[in-house]
Each structure stands twice: as structure tokens, then as C-alpha cells.
Design a protein around this motif. Structure first.
Motif, PDB file in Angstrom:
ATOM      1  N   VAL A 174       2.732   8.683  -3.284  1.00  0.00           N
ATOM      2  CA  VAL A 174       3.013   7.941  -2.058  1.00  0.00           C
ATOM      3  C   VAL A 174       2.659   8.869  -0.904  1.00  0.00           C
ATOM      4  O   VAL A 174       3.183   9.977  -0.816  1.00  0.00           O
ATOM      5  N   SER A 175       1.770   8.420  -0.039  1.00  0.00           N
ATOM      6  CA  SER A 175       1.374   9.276   1.078  1.00  0.00           C
ATOM      7  C   SER A 175       2.409   9.182   2.204  1.00  0.00           C
ATOM      8  O   SER A 175       3.179   8.231   2.289  1.00  0.00           O
ATOM      9  N   ARG A 176       2.431  10.187   3.054  1.00  0.00           N
ATOM     10  CA  ARG A 176       3.358  10.186   4.202  1.00  0.00           C
ATOM     11  C   ARG A 176       3.125   8.974   5.094  1.00  0.00           C
ATOM     12  O   ARG A 176       4.064   8.428   5.661  1.00  0.00           O
ATOM     13  N   THR A 177       1.882   8.547   5.187  1.00  0.00           N
ATOM     14  CA  THR A 177       1.538   7.402   6.029  1.00  0.00           C
ATOM     15  C   THR A 177       2.259   6.130   5.595  1.00  0.00           C
ATOM     16  O   THR A 177       2.698   5.348   6.429  1.00  0.00           O
ATOM     17  N   TYR A 178       2.403   5.923   4.301  1.00  0.00           N
ATOM     18  CA  TYR A 178       2.962   4.676   3.772  1.00  0.00           C
ATOM     19  C   TYR A 178       4.414   4.803   3.301  1.00  0.00           C
ATOM     20  O   TYR A 178       5.038   3.805   2.968  1.00  0.00           O
ATOM     21  N   ARG A 179       4.961   6.009   3.288  1.00  0.00           N
ATOM     22  CA  ARG A 179       6.310   6.239   2.752  1.00  0.00           C
ATOM     23  C   ARG A 179       7.387   5.448   3.481  1.00  0.00           C
ATOM     24  O   ARG A 179       8.253   4.837   2.854  1.00  0.00           O
ATOM     25  N   GLU A 180       7.361   5.433   4.796  1.00  0.00           N
ATOM     26  CA  GLU A 180       8.381   4.726   5.568  1.00  0.00           C
ATOM     27  C   GLU A 180       8.396   3.235   5.243  1.00  0.00           C
ATOM     28  O   GLU A 180       9.462   2.635   5.079  1.00  0.00           O
ATOM     29  N   ALA A 181       7.230   2.625   5.135  1.00  0.00           N
ATOM     30  CA  ALA A 181       7.147   1.208   4.806  1.00  0.00           C
ATOM     31  C   ALA A 181       7.729   0.945   3.418  1.00  0.00           C
ATOM     32  O   ALA A 181       8.409  -0.062   3.201  1.00  0.00           O
ATOM     33  N   HIS A 220       0.869  -1.173   0.000  1.00  0.00           N
ATOM     34  CA  HIS A 220       0.000   0.000   0.000  1.00  0.00           C
ATOM     35  C   HIS A 220       0.907   1.225   0.000  1.00  0.00           C
ATOM     36  O   HIS A 220       1.795   1.333   0.841  1.00  0.00           O
ATOM     37  N   VAL A 221       0.734   2.147  -0.921  1.00  0.00           N
ATOM     38  CA  VAL A 221       1.539   3.368  -0.944  1.00  0.00           C
ATOM     39  C   VAL A 221       0.690   4.621  -0.765  1.00  0.00           C
ATOM     40  O   VAL A 221       1.213   5.722  -0.610  1.00  0.00           O
ATOM     41  N   HIS A 222      -0.614   4.437  -0.800  1.00  0.00           N
ATOM     42  CA  HIS A 222      -1.567   5.547  -0.686  1.00  0.00           C
ATOM     43  C   HIS A 222      -2.902   4.898  -0.373  1.00  0.00           C
ATOM     44  O   HIS A 222      -3.099   3.720  -0.693  1.00  0.00           O
ATOM     45  N   LYS A 223      -3.821   5.631   0.218  1.00  0.00           N
ATOM     46  CA  LYS A 223      -5.109   5.002   0.537  1.00  0.00           C
ATOM     47  C   LYS A 223      -5.820   4.492  -0.711  1.00  0.00           C
ATOM     48  O   LYS A 223      -6.651   3.607  -0.643  1.00  0.00           O
TER      49      LYS A 223
END
Length: 62
Positions: free
Chosen positions: A51-58, A22-25
């Protein structure tokens, strides 16, 4: 490139975690098709996907 429109939660759970992320909702990508990470976008073929900030680290850990 195939496009599938569905709610992502049940669909994402059915995909192999080693190959999909998942890279974005709104977006799940096939890591085997990933060509580049450019800032807050990933490049897959001729498409740039947010790529959202939520998924960027993963994403960066993969």
C-alpha cells in the motif's frame, strides 16, 4: 485468484467504487477479499500487497 494486466486508469473507472480501491499505482484490490491491513501491506488470501503512502489514507477510511 484472477490476475488481469492492463493499464489501471480506465479499468479502475469501470469498477464499482464501493468494492474496489487503488492501494498502489500497480494494484487495485477487491475490498470484499481484504483480510487484514498490516503496516504498509494488505493481506488478500495468501498474498501481501504493498500500500503506497498516496493511497493509504483512502484505504483506512474504508
Amino acid at each position: 485468484m484472477n490476475l488481469l494486466i492492463t493499464t489501471s486508469s480506465p479499468f479502475h473507472k469501470s469498477l464499482p467504487a464501493k468494492d474496489f480501491l487503488h492501494v498502489h499505482k500497480s494494484f487495485i484490490i477487491n475490498l470484499n477479499q481484504l483480510q487484514a491491513i498490516k503496516g504498509s501491506f494488505v493481506q488478500i488470501r495468501d498474498k501481501q500487497i504493498s500500500v503506497s503512502r498516496t493511497y493509504r489514507e483512502a484505504l483506512l477510511k474504508k
